[in-house]
Design a protein around this motif. Structure first.
Motif, PDB file in Angstrom:
ATOM      1  N   MET A   1      50.516 -38.776 -35.102  1.00  0.00           N
ATOM      2  CA  MET A   1      50.928 -38.216 -36.396  1.00  0.00           C
ATOM      3  C   MET A   1      50.557 -36.731 -36.484  1.00  0.00           C
ATOM      4  SD  MET A   1      52.608 -40.317 -38.250  1.00  0.00           S
ATOM      5  CE  MET A   1      52.525 -39.686 -39.923  1.00  0.00           C
ATOM      6  N   CYS A   2      49.386 -36.381 -35.909  1.00  0.00           N
ATOM      7  CA  CYS A   2      48.982 -34.974 -35.919  1.00  0.00           C
ATOM      8  C   CYS A   2      49.968 -34.144 -35.086  1.00  0.00           C
ATOM      9  CB  CYS A   2      47.567 -34.816 -35.360  1.00  0.00           C
ATOM     10  SG  CYS A   2      46.325 -35.522 -36.435  1.00  0.00           S
ATOM     11  N   VAL A   3      50.436 -34.732 -33.982  1.00  0.00           N
ATOM     12  CA  VAL A   3      51.420 -34.033 -33.149  1.00  0.00           C
ATOM     13  C   VAL A   3      52.696 -33.825 -33.961  1.00  0.00           C
ATOM     14  CG1 VAL A   3      52.826 -34.168 -31.055  1.00  0.00           C
ATOM     15  CG2 VAL A   3      50.434 -34.917 -31.004  1.00  0.00           C
TER      16      VAL A   3
ATOM     17  N   GLY B   1      52.495 -30.839 -35.962  1.00  0.00           N
ATOM     18  CA  GLY B   1      52.354 -29.525 -35.360  1.00  0.00           C
ATOM     19  C   GLY B   1      51.275 -29.351 -34.311  1.00  0.00           C
ATOM     20  N   LEU B   2      50.381 -30.296 -34.170  1.00  0.00           N
ATOM     21  CA  LEU B   2      49.305 -30.151 -33.187  1.00  0.00           C
ATOM     22  C   LEU B   2      49.877 -30.384 -31.785  1.00  0.00           C
ATOM     23  CD1 LEU B   2      46.161 -29.825 -32.962  1.00  0.00           C
ATOM     24  CD2 LEU B   2      46.024 -32.311 -33.005  1.00  0.00           C
ATOM     25  N   ASP B   3      49.341 -29.654 -30.770  1.00  0.00           N
ATOM     26  CA  ASP B   3      49.814 -29.902 -29.417  1.00  0.00           C
ATOM     27  C   ASP B   3      49.220 -31.199 -28.874  1.00  0.00           C
ATOM     28  OD1 ASP B   3      47.279 -28.627 -27.628  1.00  0.00           O
ATOM     29  OD2 ASP B   3      47.607 -27.820 -29.646  1.00  0.00           O
ATOM     30  N   GLU B   4      49.938 -31.826 -27.936  1.00  0.00           N
ATOM     31  CA  GLU B   4      49.537 -33.138 -27.408  1.00  0.00           C
ATOM     32  C   GLU B   4      48.141 -33.138 -26.806  1.00  0.00           C
ATOM     33  OE1 GLU B   4      52.311 -34.476 -24.514  1.00  0.00           O
ATOM     34  OE2 GLU B   4      53.800 -35.091 -26.010  1.00  0.00           O
ATOM     35  N   GLU B   5      47.835 -32.061 -26.043  1.00  0.00           N
ATOM     36  CA  GLU B   5      46.556 -32.029 -25.340  1.00  0.00           C
ATOM     37  C   GLU B   5      45.395 -32.077 -26.334  1.00  0.00           C
ATOM     38  OE1 GLU B   5      49.107 -30.078 -24.605  1.00  0.00           O
ATOM     39  OE2 GLU B   5      49.594 -30.846 -22.602  1.00  0.00           O
ATOM     40  N   ARG B   6      45.494 -31.261 -27.383  1.00  0.00           N
ATOM     41  CA  ARG B   6      44.388 -31.260 -28.358  1.00  0.00           C
ATOM     42  C   ARG B   6      44.354 -32.561 -29.160  1.00  0.00           C
ATOM     43  NH1 ARG B   6      43.668 -25.804 -31.632  1.00  0.00           N
ATOM     44  NH2 ARG B   6      45.912 -25.976 -31.907  1.00  0.00           N
ATOM     45  N   ALA B   7      45.533 -33.157 -29.368  1.00  0.00           N
ATOM     46  CA  ALA B   7      45.558 -34.442 -30.077  1.00  0.00           C
ATOM     47  C   ALA B   7      44.824 -35.502 -29.267  1.00  0.00           C
ATOM     48  CB  ALA B   7      46.996 -34.873 -30.325  1.00  0.00           C
ATOM     49  N   ILE B   8      45.016 -35.475 -27.944  1.00  0.00           N
ATOM     50  CA  ILE B   8      44.305 -36.451 -27.098  1.00  0.00           C
ATOM     51  C   ILE B   8      42.809 -36.145 -27.055  1.00  0.00           C
ATOM     52  CG2 ILE B   8      44.031 -37.257 -24.712  1.00  0.00           C
ATOM     53  CD1 ILE B   8      47.098 -37.163 -24.520  1.00  0.00           C
ATOM     54  N   LYS B   9      42.488 -34.834 -26.995  1.00  0.00           N
ATOM     55  CA  LYS B   9      41.056 -34.481 -27.023  1.00  0.00           C
ATOM     56  C   LYS B   9      40.376 -34.997 -28.292  1.00  0.00           C
ATOM     57  CE  LYS B   9      40.862 -30.479 -23.985  1.00  0.00           C
ATOM     58  NZ  LYS B   9      40.699 -29.019 -23.924  1.00  0.00           N
ATOM     59  N   ALA B  10      41.138 -35.045 -29.385  1.00  0.00           N
ATOM     60  CA  ALA B  10      40.560 -35.479 -30.669  1.00  0.00           C
ATOM     61  C   ALA B  10      40.184 -36.952 -30.673  1.00  0.00           C
ATOM     62  CB  ALA B  10      41.531 -35.184 -31.809  1.00  0.00           C
ATOM     63  N   ILE B  11      40.656 -37.710 -29.666  1.00  0.00           N
ATOM     64  CA  ILE B  11      40.241 -39.119 -29.590  1.00  0.00           C
ATOM     65  C   ILE B  11      39.527 -39.427 -28.263  1.00  0.00           C
ATOM     66  CG2 ILE B  11      41.897 -40.057 -31.256  1.00  0.00           C
ATOM     67  CD1 ILE B  11      43.830 -40.660 -29.032  1.00  0.00           C
ATOM     68  N   THR B  12      39.189 -38.373 -27.507  1.00  0.00           N
ATOM     69  CA  THR B  12      38.451 -38.602 -26.258  1.00  0.00           C
ATOM     70  C   THR B  12      37.238 -37.659 -26.154  1.00  0.00           C
ATOM     71  OG1 THR B  12      39.997 -37.100 -25.106  1.00  0.00           O
ATOM     72  CG2 THR B  12      40.458 -39.458 -24.956  1.00  0.00           C
ATOM     73  N   GLU B  13      37.531 -36.423 -25.705  1.00  0.00           N
ATOM     74  CA  GLU B  13      36.463 -35.464 -25.455  1.00  0.00           C
ATOM     75  C   GLU B  13      35.674 -35.096 -26.711  1.00  0.00           C
ATOM     76  OE1 GLU B  13      38.426 -32.548 -22.839  1.00  0.00           O
ATOM     77  OE2 GLU B  13      36.755 -31.241 -23.409  1.00  0.00           O
ATOM     78  N   ASN B  14      36.406 -34.815 -27.792  1.00  0.00           N
ATOM     79  CA  ASN B  14      35.723 -34.333 -28.996  1.00  0.00           C
ATOM     80  C   ASN B  14      34.784 -35.368 -29.627  1.00  0.00           C
ATOM     81  OD1 ASN B  14      37.105 -32.049 -28.459  1.00  0.00           O
ATOM     82  ND2 ASN B  14      38.403 -32.068 -30.277  1.00  0.00           N
ATOM     83  N   PRO B  15      35.250 -36.616 -29.813  1.00  0.00           N
ATOM     84  CA  PRO B  15      34.277 -37.587 -30.338  1.00  0.00           C
ATOM     85  C   PRO B  15      33.072 -37.759 -29.412  1.00  0.00           C
ATOM     86  CG  PRO B  15      36.356 -38.664 -29.714  1.00  0.00           C
ATOM     87  CD  PRO B  15      36.600 -37.192 -29.739  1.00  0.00           C
ATOM     88  N   ALA B  16      33.286 -37.625 -28.087  1.00  0.00           N
ATOM     89  CA  ALA B  16      32.145 -37.731 -27.168  1.00  0.00           C
ATOM     90  C   ALA B  16      31.148 -36.603 -27.423  1.00  0.00           C
ATOM     91  CB  ALA B  16      32.629 -37.707 -25.715  1.00  0.00           C
ATOM     92  N   ILE B  17      31.669 -35.395 -27.656  1.00  0.00           N
ATOM     93  CA  ILE B  17      30.777 -34.259 -27.956  1.00  0.00           C
ATOM     94  C   ILE B  17      30.036 -34.522 -29.267  1.00  0.00           C
ATOM     95  CG2 ILE B  17      30.718 -31.802 -28.585  1.00  0.00           C
ATOM     96  CD1 ILE B  17      33.221 -31.467 -26.751  1.00  0.00           C
TER      97      ILE B  17
END
Lengths: 387, 392
Positions: free
Chosen positions: B327-329, B332-348
């Motif tokens: 939905m974020c994509v 307007g959000l790009d796919e890569e950052r959308a995926i980071k928002a459910i992988t890398e970022n929550p890990a950080i």
């Protein structure tokens, strides 16, 4: 009084061994064998009937519930933490259930307060023969009863208590045990002389590891909460009910935590009973967990203890372990295996004589001996005095 | 036991690339080779190695997508088991006001269907927190989605302390005709307990200290900076209040929900804020959600915030985590950052970025194979590995 059972079958290495004699003197089992000669007051000719140790229910509210009334001395609904409640002060030895227990072959019960409060009181081990609770008492402080899960939540909600979740119940128990640890530490350091606190005093034997935390828990998660708390505070633990314990068989076996299993012969009238099965006992035992059956009187009538064992046989358990689960295993869980649970010289004279195999529900109890006191329930039993 | 995933498209170092092989051993990722790097080296796998690989399970992932297991950094999974009702609602200790001593970990129900749903949605790790009825709600935990007991699933038994700002505590205690029924009151309750905890810490170091107090003991790791503060806050002003308190008491804070974050994006960017945004798929069922939008994530990311998405399960079903990213994509959000928002970022945000959130050598082998693009809602998880074990 001295009694001899002649020509009787007794349990021995998995089967019933015929042609035996058992002598009871001064309340103790004085001799077991085929060649006993002795002058006794009562001779019981057993004609190959079945003699087993007096049955033991390791979790009940016997005598606290008042038969044929809606009155009970089980629950203290307006207090959450009451480790200082003593069953001895509420047991009614002349309640009909005490006679029912004897008629069912039960010579010993662990009696405890109810399981609707996080910490409800101490557990006591009583015999069923006494005219007063003090006479039948074996061990007064035999554990502290704690409860987890649905029942506590429901009671808390009905009583508008300040905790209504599993997290809250666990936190309350943890808080109390922390206090008890600190209380005990303060008491030991001689500098800090202080006033006694009755509830904390009752918890000291638990904190010292002398008695077990008896944790009422049905669901796997509630059992694990109890395990976690026992680990944190280094407490001995026994699981009561254990409806979903079979799902944790390995964990319980590894940690050597026994289960007092039941009542299984009830409908699934609460969500936490959803996974109830008569296969539990076998699964747990196969994994190496000590299991005793309970009918949680008045959860079920006290007479159904034998039925619980028989039902487990129907679901694959062998007779030997089924019988052990209502005799020597509960004795060991209660820490009284030096006195109870076996037909062996030197142990208490607690014996039950059945007309047929004790796990055949059609068999009738003909006589019960508790501490050498003889109760006869059959007119046909041949009893002669003196010889 | 060794598992090798061959071919397919891997989300690696922040973008989709062609995989040659990914090796899983003893619960960890031990090797990742891309077709591009292999081509550069121009080498074929030497023959002797093949012997050792005969015991390995090889899975051909051609045309499939390989991603790290998703992480939902804010859920209530199993605190209110699905399909059961009040008996298993262990969500809010709603008469307790300040209950830092209660732990979500003590109320997990590992047979809740939601854990399985999570795996089917590609989610392998979740933070689980008590509810937001109390100004201080209790301790959060982090678990993986597999395990017969909470102990078997655990990553951290106590990872954070839940605080709630705004409408919820106000409403819950207001309805009980008790303090607090204002935002001022909520902040005061929180401040009072944090003050007590600070003083308790000082007192504990002195000789007069005698008896422990469980609530204050529970707050010590927070005061000492060992666990993070998790602030439930929707409205911009509530987020700012939470930040103010975090500054006063020197707390490491994560903003949960952050519904109006985009209205104070500059401030949040300046604070290098970490935010767990969502559940954006819910309706605007209370006033503090009136400015809810799927654009929040991009706006905050553009300002330099670390942003993760959440379903807030059971508010939104846990399988919807990748849908929220999609939905974020769409907004307007790009796919890569959308995926980071459910992988890398929550890990950080959860402090687990050395272990989880990426496919890297040495990381936990929480790997999900999708039969199509993971942000295409029609795609399905074909295989899910948690700690190297194939669970789906």
């Amino acid at each position: 009084m001295s009694i001899i059972f002649n020509n009787v079958r007794i349990p021995m290495s998995g089967t019933f061994f015929p042609g035996q004699k058992v002598l009871v003197e001064k309340g103790k089992i004085a001799s077991v064998g085929s060649m006993i000669r002795k002058n006794v007051e009562k001779v019981i000719e057993c004609e190959q009937k079945y003699l087993i140790p007096g049955l033991i229910d390791a979790h009940s509210h016997l005598g606290l519930f008042e038969s044929s009334t809606s009155v009970d001395d089980i629950h203290e609904p307006f207090a959450d933490i009451t480790p200082h409640l003593r069953p001895l002060d509420g047991v009614k030895m002349r309640d009909r259930a005490m006679e029912d227990a004897r008629r069912a072959g039960i010579s010993t019960c662990m009696v405890c307060p109810g399981s609707e409060r996080p910490i409800s009181g101490i557990c006591s081990i009583l015999k069923t023969n006494g005219n007063s609770a003090d006479v039948g008492l074996i061990v007064e402080q035999a554990g502290v009863l704690m409860s987890f899960g649905e029942q506590v939540k429901v009671a808390a909600r009905n009583g508008e208590k300040s905790y209504v979740t599993r997290m809250g119940i666990t936190a309350l128990i943890r808080e109390t045990l922390m206090k008890a640890q600190d209380y005990y530490a303060a008491k030991q350091s001689k500098k800090m002389v202080k006033d006694r606190e009755i509830d904390m005093e009752a918890l000291i034997p638990l904190i010292k590891g002398e008695v077990a935390m008896r944790a009422c828990a049905h669901r796997a998660e509630d059992i694990m909460a109890a395990v976690r708390i026992a680990d944190e505070f280094k407490l001995k633990l026994v699981i009561e009910y254990g409806t979903e314990a079979h799902m944790l068989a390995k964990v319980l076996a590894d940690k050597k935590i026994p289960v007092v299993l039941g009542p299984t012969l009830i409908p699934r009238f609460r969500y936490e009973l959803n996974e109830k099965t008569f296969e539990s006992a076998k699964i747990l035992m196969d994994a190496g967990v000590e299991v005793a059956f309970t009918c949680d009187y008045p959860g079920l009538p006290i007479e159904t203890l034998r039925v619980a064992a028989a039902m487990s046989i129907q679901y694959g358990l062998d007779e030997k372990r089924a019988l052990a689960a209502i005799t020597d295993v509960p004795a060991s869980i209660l820490g009284v295996e030096e006195r109870l649970g076996k037909i062996k010289k030197g142990l208490d004279g607690d014996l039950a004589l059945f007309s047929g195999h004790p796990l055949d529900i059609r068999s009738r109890l003909e006589a019960l001996v508790v501490d050498g006191d003889l109760f006869v329930f059959s007119d046909e039993l041949k009893i002669e005095s003196g010889s | 036991m060794k598992t090798i995933l061959e071919k397919g498209i891997i989300f690696y170092q922040g973008k989709f690339q062609e995989l040659d092989k990914l090796v899983i051993e003893k619960g960890k990722i031990t090797e990742i080779t891309l077709t591009s790097t292999k081509a550069k080296k121009g080498k074929v796998v030497p023959a002797p190695k093949k012997k050792t690989e005969t015991s390995a399970t090889v899975i051909d992932c051609s045309d499939e997508y390989i991603l790290p297991g998703f992480i939902d950094a804010h859920t209530h999974i199993s605190l209110e088991e699905e399909g059961v009702g009040w008996y298993d609602a262990d969500f809010n200790e709603s008469f307790g006001l300040a209950t830092p001593q209660v732990r979500a970990f003590d109320a997990l129900k590992m047979r809740d269907r939601a854990f399985n749903d999570a795996l089917h949605g590609g989610v392998t790790t979740a933070m689980i927190t008590p509810g937001s009825a109390n100004p201080i709600g209790g301790q959060c935990c982090i678990v993986k989605m597999v395990g017969n007991t909470a102990e078997a699933a655990v990553i951290k038994e106590s990872s954070g302390m839940k605080f709630a700002f705004g409408e919820n505590p106000k409403r819950v205690y207001g309805e009980q005709k008790k303090f607090p029924s204002t935002r001022m009151g909520t902040a005061a309750v929180i401040r009072e307990w944090l003050m007590k905890a600070q003083d308790y810490l000082k007192r504990k170091k002195t000789k007069e200290f005698k008896e422990r107090e469980i609530k204050l003991e529970a707050l010590l790791p927070l005061i000492e900076g060992k666990i993070q503060a998790r602030a439930h806050a929707h409205q911009a002003d509530d987020i700012i209040t939470a930040y103010r308190i975090a500054q006063e008491f020197n707390l490491e804070m994560v903003f949960d929900h952050c519904t109006e974050g985009h209205l104070i994006a500059k401030e949040l960017g300046k604070w290098k804020a970490r935010a767990v945004v969502g559940p954006t798929f819910s309706s605007r069922c209370k006033p503090e959600l009136r400015n809810k939008t799927f654009e929040t994530v991009e706006i905050l990311m553009d300002e330099g915030c670390v942003v993760a998405l959440t379903t807030d399960h059971p508010v939104m079903p846990i399988e919807g985590l990748s849908v929220a990213a999609a939905m974020c994509v769409r907004h307007g959000l790009d796919e890569e950052r959308a995926i980071k928002a459910i992988t890398e970022n929550p890990a950080i945000i959860l402090g687990l970025d050395k272990r989880l959130g990426k496919l890297e050598v040495g990381y936990d082998a929480d790997v999900v194979v999708w039969d199509g693009h993971p942000l295409d809602t029609r795609s399905k998880t074909k295989a899910v590995f948690v700690d190297g074990n194939k669970v789906i």
